[in-house]
Design a protein around this motif. Structure first.
Motif, PDB file in Angstrom:
ATOM      1  N   VAL A   1       0.834  -1.095  -0.016  1.00 21.39           N
ATOM      2  CA  VAL A   1       0.051  -0.079  -0.002  1.00 21.39           C
ATOM      3  C   VAL A   1       0.895   1.381   0.152  1.00 21.39           C
ATOM      4  CG1 VAL A   1      -1.653   1.384   1.394  1.00 21.39           C
ATOM      5  CG2 VAL A   1      -1.966  -1.035   0.909  1.00 21.39           C
ATOM      6  N   VAL A   2       1.971   1.399   0.994  1.00 25.26           N
ATOM      7  CA  VAL A   2       2.995   2.446   0.697  1.00 25.26           C
ATOM      8  C   VAL A   2       3.374   2.922  -0.590  1.00 25.26           C
ATOM      9  CG1 VAL A   2       4.939   3.473   1.988  1.00 25.26           C
ATOM     10  CG2 VAL A   2       3.028   2.387   3.114  1.00 25.26           C
TER      11      VAL A   2
ATOM     12  N   MET B   1       2.214   1.714  -3.495  1.00 25.85           N
ATOM     13  CA  MET B   1       1.287   2.296  -4.609  1.00 25.85           C
ATOM     14  C   MET B   1       0.763   3.445  -4.318  1.00 25.85           C
ATOM     15  SD  MET B   1       0.928  -0.245  -6.535  1.00 25.85           S
ATOM     16  CE  MET B   1      -0.528   0.156  -7.389  1.00 25.85           C
ATOM     17  N   LEU B   2       0.900   4.118  -3.116  1.00 23.30           N
ATOM     18  CA  LEU B   2       0.154   5.259  -2.847  1.00 23.30           C
ATOM     19  C   LEU B   2       1.153   6.400  -3.106  1.00 23.30           C
ATOM     20  CD1 LEU B   2      -1.686   4.940   0.746  1.00 23.30           C
ATOM     21  CD2 LEU B   2      -2.813   5.106  -1.658  1.00 23.30           C
ATOM     22  N   ASP B   3       2.495   6.299  -3.241  1.00 20.56           N
ATOM     23  CA  ASP B   3       3.606   7.343  -3.182  1.00 20.56           C
ATOM     24  C   ASP B   3       3.190   8.428  -2.561  1.00 20.56           C
ATOM     25  OD1 ASP B   3       5.544   8.764  -4.674  1.00 20.56           O
ATOM     26  OD2 ASP B   3       4.320   9.063  -6.348  1.00 20.56           O
ATOM     27  N   ILE B   4       3.231   8.358  -1.244  1.00 19.25           N
ATOM     28  CA  ILE B   4       2.970   9.221  -0.289  1.00 19.25           C
ATOM     29  C   ILE B   4       4.110  10.503  -0.256  1.00 19.25           C
ATOM     30  CG2 ILE B   4       2.662   9.922   2.032  1.00 19.25           C
ATOM     31  CD1 ILE B   4       2.097   7.130   2.459  1.00 19.25           C
ATOM     32  N   ASN B   5       3.469  11.607  -0.190  1.00 21.10           N
ATOM     33  CA  ASN B   5       4.292  13.007  -0.281  1.00 21.10           C
ATOM     34  C   ASN B   5       4.708  13.198   1.199  1.00 21.10           C
ATOM     35  OD1 ASN B   5       5.724  15.160  -0.756  1.00 21.10           O
ATOM     36  ND2 ASN B   5       4.191  16.354  -1.798  1.00 21.10           N
TER      37      ASN B   5
ATOM     38  N   THR C   1     -16.538  -1.046   0.217  1.00 17.98           N
ATOM     39  CA  THR C   1     -15.570  -0.390  -0.651  1.00 17.98           C
ATOM     40  C   THR C   1     -16.088  -0.825  -2.069  1.00 17.98           C
ATOM     41  OG1 THR C   1     -14.470  -2.540  -0.381  1.00 17.98           O
ATOM     42  CG2 THR C   1     -13.814  -0.545   0.942  1.00 17.98           C
TER      43      THR C   1
END
Length: 211
Positions: A73-74, A76-80, A169
């Motif tokens: 998940v981390v 795939m999300l590409d967190i800023n 979902t």
């Protein structure tokens, strides 16, 4: 110093380092990897304490499923990360106070809450007798005999929670090109194919020769 004590200090040191790096790592992917390292060291400590069931469960459930899901998940999300760290120093004093309070409570429980106790001879003899038993087998006997109903109820609750998460979902997308299978079965060739009669093609005209 016995080898078990040496391994305990080794695993504990790596566990503390991994936990510290989980909080201080700048990259979320690195934080998840350090957390996986911390779980593996905790499982090793449980194995040293002869709690094989807890150690194997930690490896299978957390390392094998939960942490792999977190890592997926981390990534795939590409967190800023820069946006998340904007209010770090603003909330740092409160977080430090809470961390110090929790640490003080843990130290108080470990050093003050458990005074030295003298074990009775019969209790020590019983403990030595039970040391030869397999705790995983004993836990399995309790789970599927005395606590069988509670285990089944917990399994049903987890199953209902899984279906509820899927139902909450699941949404019908407007841009989806999915077709109802019942409509596909009822399709006839006459509705999809139309034969049109076209005139025969004319032969190509020969260009006129120049005089």
């Amino acid at each position: 110093m016995e080898f078990q004590t040496g391994f305990f200090y080794l695993f504990s040191a790596v566990l503390l380092f991994a936990a510290f790096r989980t909080v201080t790592a700048r990259s979320p992917v690195h934080a998840v990897l350090y957390l996986m390292l911390a779980f593996s060291q905790a499982a090793a400590i449980w194995l040293l304490l002869k709690a094989e069931f807890l150690g194997i469960t930690l490896v299978l459930v957390y390392l094998g499923a939960v942490m792999v899901l977190f890592l997926f998940v981390v990534m795939m999300l590409d967190i800023n990360v820069e946006e998340l760290r904007q209010g770090f120093w603003k909330n740092f004093p409160l977080a430090a106070i809470m961390g110090a309070g929790i640490g003080f409570e843990l130290i108080s429980v470990l050093w003050i809450g458990f005074p030295e106790m003298v074990v009775a001879p019969e209790v020590a003899q019983t403990a030595m007798h039970l040391a030869d038993h397999n705790n995983t087998r004993e836990i399995g006997k309790l789970m599927y005999s005395q606590y069988f109903v509670a285990v089944e109820i917990a399994a049903v609750i987890l199953l209902v929670g899984m279906f509820a998460a899927i139902a909450l979902t699941l949404r019908q997308r407007k841009d989806s090109k999915a077709i109802d299978p019942s409509i596909q079965v009822k399709v006839r060739a006459a509705d999809r194919l139309e034969v049109v009669s076209l005139p025969a093609t004319r032969p190509a005209q020969q260009p006129e020769s120049q005089a």
